[in-house]
Scaffold this motif. Structure first.
Motif, PDB file in Angstrom:
ATOM      1  N   ALA A   1      25.443 -41.638 -45.951  1.00 54.22           N
ATOM      2  CA  ALA A   1      24.881 -43.381 -45.657  1.00 54.22           C
ATOM      3  C   ALA A   1      24.607 -44.042 -44.470  1.00 54.22           C
ATOM      4  N   GLU A   2      23.827 -44.925 -43.978  1.00 56.56           N
ATOM      5  CA  GLU A   2      23.546 -46.074 -43.119  1.00 56.56           C
ATOM      6  C   GLU A   2      24.763 -46.999 -43.565  1.00 56.56           C
ATOM      7  N   HIS A   3      24.846 -47.058 -44.340  1.00 52.38           N
ATOM      8  CA  HIS A   3      26.051 -47.983 -44.697  1.00 52.38           C
ATOM      9  C   HIS A   3      27.627 -48.127 -44.368  1.00 52.38           C
ATOM     10  N   THR A   4      27.209 -46.692 -45.042  1.00 53.80           N
ATOM     11  CA  THR A   4      28.858 -46.581 -45.560  1.00 53.80           C
ATOM     12  C   THR A   4      29.731 -46.545 -44.171  1.00 53.80           C
ATOM     13  N   ILE A   5      31.025 -47.128 -44.656  1.00 57.52           N
ATOM     14  CA  ILE A   5      31.722 -47.456 -43.667  1.00 57.52           C
ATOM     15  C   ILE A   5      33.125 -46.095 -43.742  1.00 57.52           C
ATOM     16  N   PHE A   6      33.276 -46.014 -42.329  1.00 63.20           N
ATOM     17  CA  PHE A   6      34.473 -44.506 -41.889  1.00 63.20           C
ATOM     18  C   PHE A   6      36.057 -45.559 -42.026  1.00 63.20           C
ATOM     19  N   ALA A   7      36.850 -45.081 -42.629  1.00 67.51           N
ATOM     20  CA  ALA A   7      37.629 -46.026 -42.138  1.00 67.51           C
ATOM     21  C   ALA A   7      39.475 -44.423 -41.884  1.00 67.51           C
ATOM     22  N   SER A   8      39.929 -44.617 -40.750  1.00 66.36           N
ATOM     23  CA  SER A   8      41.256 -43.240 -40.938  1.00 66.36           C
ATOM     24  C   SER A   8      42.953 -44.168 -41.277  1.00 66.36           C
ATOM     25  N   ASN A   9      43.417 -43.269 -41.977  1.00 61.79           N
ATOM     26  CA  ASN A   9      44.520 -43.189 -42.265  1.00 61.79           C
ATOM     27  C   ASN A   9      45.446 -43.388 -41.207  1.00 61.79           C
ATOM     28  N   THR A  10      45.027 -42.888 -39.487  1.00 58.23           N
ATOM     29  CA  THR A  10      45.907 -42.569 -38.843  1.00 58.23           C
ATOM     30  C   THR A  10      47.417 -43.036 -38.695  1.00 58.23           C
ATOM     31  N   SER A  11      48.399 -42.907 -38.205  1.00 57.08           N
ATOM     32  CA  SER A  11      49.221 -42.967 -38.106  1.00 57.08           C
ATOM     33  C   SER A  11      49.741 -43.781 -36.725  1.00 57.08           C
ATOM     34  N   SER A  12      49.090 -42.799 -35.840  1.00 59.84           N
ATOM     35  CA  SER A  12      49.533 -43.379 -34.296  1.00 59.84           C
ATOM     36  C   SER A  12      48.159 -42.726 -33.335  1.00 59.84           C
ATOM     37  N   LEU A  13      47.257 -42.600 -33.964  1.00 58.15           N
ATOM     38  CA  LEU A  13      46.162 -42.376 -33.215  1.00 58.15           C
ATOM     39  C   LEU A  13      44.929 -43.757 -32.731  1.00 58.15           C
ATOM     40  N   GLN A  14      44.907 -43.467 -31.549  1.00 52.97           N
ATOM     41  CA  GLN A  14      43.423 -44.820 -31.545  1.00 52.97           C
ATOM     42  C   GLN A  14      42.295 -44.640 -31.921  1.00 52.97           C
ATOM     43  N   ILE A  15      42.162 -46.115 -32.519  1.00 50.54           N
ATOM     44  CA  ILE A  15      41.378 -45.810 -33.937  1.00 50.54           C
ATOM     45  C   ILE A  15      39.871 -45.568 -33.480  1.00 50.54           C
ATOM     46  N   THR A  16      40.109 -46.884 -31.619  1.00 47.95           N
ATOM     47  CA  THR A  16      38.652 -46.345 -31.722  1.00 47.95           C
ATOM     48  C   THR A  16      38.261 -44.715 -30.611  1.00 47.95           C
ATOM     49  N   SER A  17      39.747 -44.377 -30.270  1.00 48.29           N
ATOM     50  CA  SER A  17      39.298 -43.032 -29.784  1.00 48.29           C
ATOM     51  C   SER A  17      38.408 -42.113 -30.652  1.00 48.29           C
ATOM     52  N   ILE A  18      38.694 -42.160 -31.917  1.00 45.56           N
ATOM     53  CA  ILE A  18      38.477 -41.738 -32.954  1.00 45.56           C
ATOM     54  C   ILE A  18      36.827 -42.013 -33.351  1.00 45.56           C
ATOM     55  N   ALA A  19      36.844 -43.033 -33.588  1.00 46.71           N
ATOM     56  CA  ALA A  19      35.071 -43.623 -33.893  1.00 46.71           C
ATOM     57  C   ALA A  19      34.225 -43.880 -32.818  1.00 46.71           C
ATOM     58  N   ASN A  20      34.504 -43.308 -31.429  1.00 45.25           N
ATOM     59  CA  ASN A  20      34.031 -43.200 -30.436  1.00 45.25           C
ATOM     60  C   ASN A  20      33.435 -42.179 -30.727  1.00 45.25           C
ATOM     61  N   ALA A  21      33.489 -40.830 -31.349  1.00 43.63           N
ATOM     62  CA  ALA A  21      32.932 -39.370 -32.068  1.00 43.63           C
ATOM     63  C   ALA A  21      31.652 -40.079 -32.562  1.00 43.63           C
ATOM     64  N   THR A  22      31.493 -40.895 -33.051  1.00 35.41           N
ATOM     65  CA  THR A  22      30.351 -41.460 -34.393  1.00 35.41           C
ATOM     66  C   THR A  22      29.358 -42.357 -33.855  1.00 35.41           C
ATOM     67  N   THR A  23      28.002 -42.762 -34.113  1.00 42.00           N
ATOM     68  CA  THR A  23      27.339 -43.649 -34.068  1.00 42.00           C
ATOM     69  C   THR A  23      27.377 -45.079 -34.388  1.00 42.00           C
ATOM     70  N   ARG A  24      28.732 -44.871 -35.085  1.00 41.11           N
ATOM     71  CA  ARG A  24      28.742 -46.550 -35.855  1.00 41.11           C
ATOM     72  C   ARG A  24      30.081 -47.057 -35.951  1.00 41.11           C
ATOM     73  N   GLN A  25      30.032 -46.682 -34.678  1.00 45.25           N
ATOM     74  CA  GLN A  25      31.081 -48.306 -34.069  1.00 45.25           C
ATOM     75  C   GLN A  25      31.479 -49.022 -34.812  1.00 45.25           C
ATOM     76  N   ASP A  26      31.347 -49.751 -35.434  1.00 40.65           N
ATOM     77  CA  ASP A  26      30.676 -51.384 -35.968  1.00 40.65           C
ATOM     78  C   ASP A  26      31.164 -50.853 -37.190  1.00 40.65           C
ATOM     79  N   ARG A  27      31.158 -50.380 -37.765  1.00 33.16           N
ATOM     80  CA  ARG A  27      31.677 -49.269 -39.604  1.00 33.16           C
ATOM     81  C   ARG A  27      32.553 -48.622 -39.719  1.00 33.16           C
ATOM     82  N   PHE A  28      33.323 -48.898 -38.275  1.00 27.40           N
ATOM     83  CA  PHE A  28      34.825 -47.698 -38.107  1.00 27.40           C
ATOM     84  C   PHE A  28      36.098 -48.781 -37.925  1.00 27.40           C
ATOM     85  N   ALA A  29      37.063 -48.915 -38.604  1.00 25.91           N
ATOM     86  CA  ALA A  29      38.363 -49.151 -39.057  1.00 25.91           C
ATOM     87  C   ALA A  29      39.293 -48.250 -39.093  1.00 25.91           C
TER      88      ALA A  29
END
Ligand code: NAD
Length: 275
Positions: A139-167
């Protein structure tokens, strides 16, 4: 006149605070991707604190094992928490388990979720492929979050169109016991997303921390030493020295969200921005 002005300013500030709060997402429904060590723990804690949870993994066998592990862990919690009232303990276990459903098809379950927490294999390509796919179905409002220990969150967020809803939402092992959660904001993460994740972490009974600078010298030393092995070293260090680390994170005005995962200021936020 002064009285009227004061009343007006007070009314304006309280209404803008109210509208800012209204904009935050109240996370009620969580989808946890990955039913391994971390994902199972996150699903357990979320369900035990009144959230409805869908736990996703690759096969029914893995999910059955995850569920069994969650049940065993819940029974241990119930034994302590309801030592005087075993019946209430059983009810707690049953209620929590009934809040967790499972699926092997992430895309089919994210349409109505408020938050996706990813805890799958530590591989950038696999994580980005997953999020690119989920981005189309969530859904549009859904927030995505990664529990990664070592990868850059920005690199993962860039794979989506919802960088503002990614952390980043970095839990520690074992999740049911460890109070610290790092909420990692990228330069694109919106304040609304960040605050929603802080609230969500608190609703789990955790202590969220957000930090932008290297605070503890020994962590900095390890971070600047050796590329790939650094995050692991830091994870181990933090686990080994949790009480002082937690204390520092909670008490210092310069808290550190990215400490243990090796995603310190210099990597995730070039220039060490201070908030
Ligand atoms: N283990 C720790 O102490 C720890 C601490 C903090 C963060 N993390 C991070 O959490 C994440 C998960 O770690 P873990 O220790 O739970 O791993 P794990 O190996 O125990 O579990 C990973 C699970 O993800 C599943 N999976 C893999 N690809 C998938 C996909 N495409 N879709 C659905 N499920 C998939 C696997 O089947 C497995 O069950 C990693 O990013 C890791 O860096 C781990």
């Amino acid at each position: 006149m002064a009285f009227v002005t004061r009343q007006f300013v007070r009314a304006m500030s309280s209404s803008s605070a109210a509208s800012a709060a209204a904009k935050k997402i109240m996370v009620k429904h969580v989808t946890v991707i990955g039913g391994g060590l971390m994902g199972a723990g996150i699903a357990q804690v979320a369900a035990a604190t009144g959230h409805t949870v869908v736990l996703v993994d690759q096969t029914e066998d893995i999910l059955a094992k995850s569920r069994k592990g969650i049940e065993e862990s819940l029974r241990r919690v119930a034994k302590k928490k309801f030592a005087e009232n075993p019946k209430a303990g059983d009810e707690f276990v049953d209620k929590t388990l009934s809040s967790i459903s499972t699926s092997t098809d992430a895309a089919s379950v994210v349409h109505s979720t408020d938050l996706v927490v990813e805890a799958i294999v530590e591989n950038l390509k696999v994580k980005t492929e997953l999020f690119t796919r989920l981005d189309k179905f969530a859904a549009e409002h859904t927030i995505f979050a990664s529990n990664t220990s070592s990868l850059q969150i920005t690199s993962i967020a860039n794979a989506t169109t919802r960088q503002d809803r990614f952390a980043g939402l970095h839990f520690f092992n074992p999740v049911p016991l460890m109070k610290l959660v790092e909420v990692i904001k990228t330069p694109m993460t919106s304040q609304k997303t960040f605050e929603s994740l802080i609230d969500f972490s608190r609703s789990l009974g955790k202590h969220p921390v957000s930090c932008k600078v290297v605070m503890v010298p020994w962590v900095d030393f390890f971070l600047t030493g050796d590329g790939a092995r650094v995050p692991r070293a830091c994870d181990r260090l933090c686990r080994a020295s949790c009480p002082p680390f937690w204390f520092a994170c909670q008490e210092s005005p310069l808290s550190t969200p990215e400490a243990s995962g090796g995603r310190f200021g210099s990597r995730q936020h070039p220039g060490h921005p201070l908030e």
